[in-house]
Design a protein around this motif. Structure first.
Motif, PDB file in Angstrom:
ATOM      1  N   GLN A 282       0.813  -1.213   0.000  1.00 39.51           N
ATOM      2  CA  GLN A 282       0.000   0.000   0.000  1.00 39.51           C
ATOM      3  C   GLN A 282       0.851   1.269   0.000  1.00 39.51           C
ATOM      4  O   GLN A 282       0.397   2.323  -0.453  1.00 39.51           O
ATOM      5  CB  GLN A 282      -0.936  -0.002   1.214  1.00 39.51           C
ATOM      6  CG  GLN A 282      -2.075  -0.999   1.069  1.00 39.51           C
ATOM      7  CD  GLN A 282      -2.967  -0.999   2.286  1.00 39.51           C
ATOM      8  OE1 GLN A 282      -4.003  -0.344   2.316  1.00 39.51           O
ATOM      9  NE2 GLN A 282      -2.553  -1.734   3.311  1.00 39.51           N
TER      10      GLN A 282
ATOM     11  N   LEU B 104      -3.275   2.347  -4.222  1.00 42.25           N
ATOM     12  CA  LEU B 104      -3.514   1.720  -2.919  1.00 42.25           C
ATOM     13  C   LEU B 104      -3.101   2.656  -1.794  1.00 42.25           C
ATOM     14  O   LEU B 104      -3.732   2.690  -0.728  1.00 42.25           O
ATOM     15  CB  LEU B 104      -2.757   0.395  -2.824  1.00 42.25           C
ATOM     16  CG  LEU B 104      -3.086  -0.665  -3.887  1.00 42.25           C
ATOM     17  CD1 LEU B 104      -2.399  -1.983  -3.547  1.00 42.25           C
ATOM     18  CD2 LEU B 104      -4.588  -0.868  -4.014  1.00 42.25           C
ATOM     19  N   TRP B 105      -2.028   3.408  -2.016  1.00 41.87           N
ATOM     20  CA  TRP B 105      -1.578   4.383  -1.020  1.00 41.87           C
ATOM     21  C   TRP B 105      -2.669   5.410  -0.727  1.00 41.87           C
ATOM     22  O   TRP B 105      -2.845   5.849   0.404  1.00 41.87           O
ATOM     23  CB  TRP B 105      -0.308   5.079  -1.497  1.00 41.87           C
ATOM     24  CG  TRP B 105       0.000   6.366  -0.778  1.00 41.87           C
ATOM     25  CD1 TRP B 105      -0.061   7.621  -1.271  1.00 41.87           C
ATOM     26  CD2 TRP B 105       0.408   6.504   0.591  1.00 41.87           C
ATOM     27  NE1 TRP B 105       0.294   8.553  -0.311  1.00 41.87           N
ATOM     28  CE2 TRP B 105       0.578   7.885   0.844  1.00 41.87           C
ATOM     29  CE3 TRP B 105       0.647   5.601   1.624  1.00 41.87           C
ATOM     30  CZ2 TRP B 105       0.968   8.384   2.077  1.00 41.87           C
ATOM     31  CZ3 TRP B 105       1.037   6.093   2.868  1.00 41.87           C
ATOM     32  CH2 TRP B 105       1.199   7.465   3.084  1.00 41.87           C
TER      33      TRP B 105
ATOM     34  N   HIS C 242      -4.781   4.023   1.923  1.00 45.47           N
ATOM     35  CA  HIS C 242      -4.062   3.921   3.199  1.00 45.47           C
ATOM     36  C   HIS C 242      -3.738   5.293   3.786  1.00 45.47           C
ATOM     37  O   HIS C 242      -3.564   5.438   4.998  1.00 45.47           O
ATOM     38  CB  HIS C 242      -2.767   3.126   2.981  1.00 45.47           C
ATOM     39  CG  HIS C 242      -1.972   2.914   4.224  1.00 45.47           C
ATOM     40  ND1 HIS C 242      -2.489   2.314   5.362  1.00 45.47           N
ATOM     41  CD2 HIS C 242      -0.678   3.235   4.532  1.00 45.47           C
ATOM     42  CE1 HIS C 242      -1.553   2.259   6.292  1.00 45.47           C
ATOM     43  NE2 HIS C 242      -0.451   2.820   5.819  1.00 45.47           N
TER      44      HIS C 242
ATOM     45  N   GLU D 148      -9.438   0.278   1.958  1.00 41.19           N
ATOM     46  CA  GLU D 148      -8.252  -0.361   2.520  1.00 41.19           C
ATOM     47  C   GLU D 148      -8.629  -1.638   3.266  1.00 41.19           C
ATOM     48  O   GLU D 148      -7.897  -2.633   3.219  1.00 41.19           O
ATOM     49  CB  GLU D 148      -7.510   0.578   3.469  1.00 41.19           C
ATOM     50  CG  GLU D 148      -6.313  -0.111   4.103  1.00 41.19           C
ATOM     51  CD  GLU D 148      -5.476   0.775   4.999  1.00 41.19           C
ATOM     52  OE1 GLU D 148      -4.443   0.290   5.496  1.00 41.19           O
ATOM     53  OE2 GLU D 148      -5.848   1.948   5.205  1.00 41.19           O
TER      54      GLU D 148
END
Length: 277
Positions: free
Chosen positions: A113, A119-120, A123, A144
């Motif tokens: 992530q 994906l970050w 997160h 997430e």
């Protein structure tokens, strides 16, 4: 050991809820007695968005739980996965199972992530809390929660894990997350000693420092060995810690839940104020 695993195979929902609520309550109270930082904030107000995201995490995991059970039943029935490769005593199977889930379902999920921008962005919400305390532990966007769930599923398949080991790990994970995020001060020597094997509060707090390279270190959930083995361990003095994220200074602990939910769908902002396309 067998009795322990048998218990977690059929652990009542109310007990799992008690572990979650009881852990938050315990560390919430402890934060008043031995705080790491004397935050100038309204503790209850700060907790509101974090509790909201805790509830969404519970809902996501509840809705997807049947996949976890089906996968666990399948690997057990077909003797698929690491713990079925060799005849092992139960204690060894449990330990290996906990390690596999911690690496694949937690460390690897966390690392990925931080490395993949879409994906970050999910997160990121976890890192926008600039008053890290025990309620921060489950400050995860529902997106997430889905991502982490499928990494847990992967861990079950890789390890070949029965549901009893899975639910034991998840229960331990809840408590550890609350401990490592709690705004508490342990004796430094004790915290350092713990961090050689397990993730300690001070160790995890470094991960919440607002700037790189510290943000990209100390990914561990329960076991600290992954960060030490893979070169992602770091340490810094508590007094140098600044919580939050430098790329989103205008998003903080009290940001409206609605805005936090939409945040992953905004363009990722670079440290210089520009945007990654």
């Amino acid at each position: 050991m067998q009795q322990l695993i048998d218990y977690f195979e059929t652990i009542p929902s109310w007990v799992r809820s008690l572990i979650l609520v009881g852990g938050i309550t315990f560390f919430w109270v402890l934060e008043y007695g031995v705080p790491l930082f004397n935050f100038n904030y309204k503790k209850v107000r700060h907790a509101i968005p974090n509790i909201f995201f805790t509830l969404t995490t519970v809902v996501v995991n509840f809705l997807l739980a049947f996949l976890l059970l089906k996968s666990s039943d399948w690997v057990s029935e077909h003797e698929f996965g690491i713990i079925h490769l060799f005849p092992l005593p139960l204690w060894a199977s449990v330990l290996i199972g906990l390690l596999v889930l911690d690496f694949v379902g937690a460390w690897l999920a966390h690392w990925v992530q931080h490395k993949i921008k879409p994906l970050w962005m999910f997160h990121l919400i976890h890192h926008t809390d600039n008053f890290v305390d025990t309620t921060t532990a489950n400050r995860h966007h529902p997106g997430e929660s889905v991502i982490r769930f499928f990494f847990t599923l992967l861990g079950v398949l890789v390890g070949g894990l029965p549901i009893g080991i899975v639910l034991l790990y998840q229960s331990l994970s809840v408590v550890f997350a609350q401990l490592t995020h709690a705004n508490i001060r342990l004796p430094k020597k004790l915290d350092t000693a713990i961090s050689w094997i397990l993730v300690s509060p001070d160790m995890h707090k470094v991960h919440h420092h607002y700037k790189l390279p510290y943000t990209d270190t100390n990914y561990g959930n329960i076991f600290s060995i992954w960060d030490r083995l893979l070169g992602t361990f770091s340490a810094m003095k508590n007094e140098d810690l600044i919580y939050g994220i430098d790329t989103y200074p205008d998003v903080d602990s009290n940001t409206h839940v609605g805005r936090l939910l939409k945040l992953p769908f905004n363009k990722y902002r670079a440290p210089d104020g520009g945007k990654f396309e």
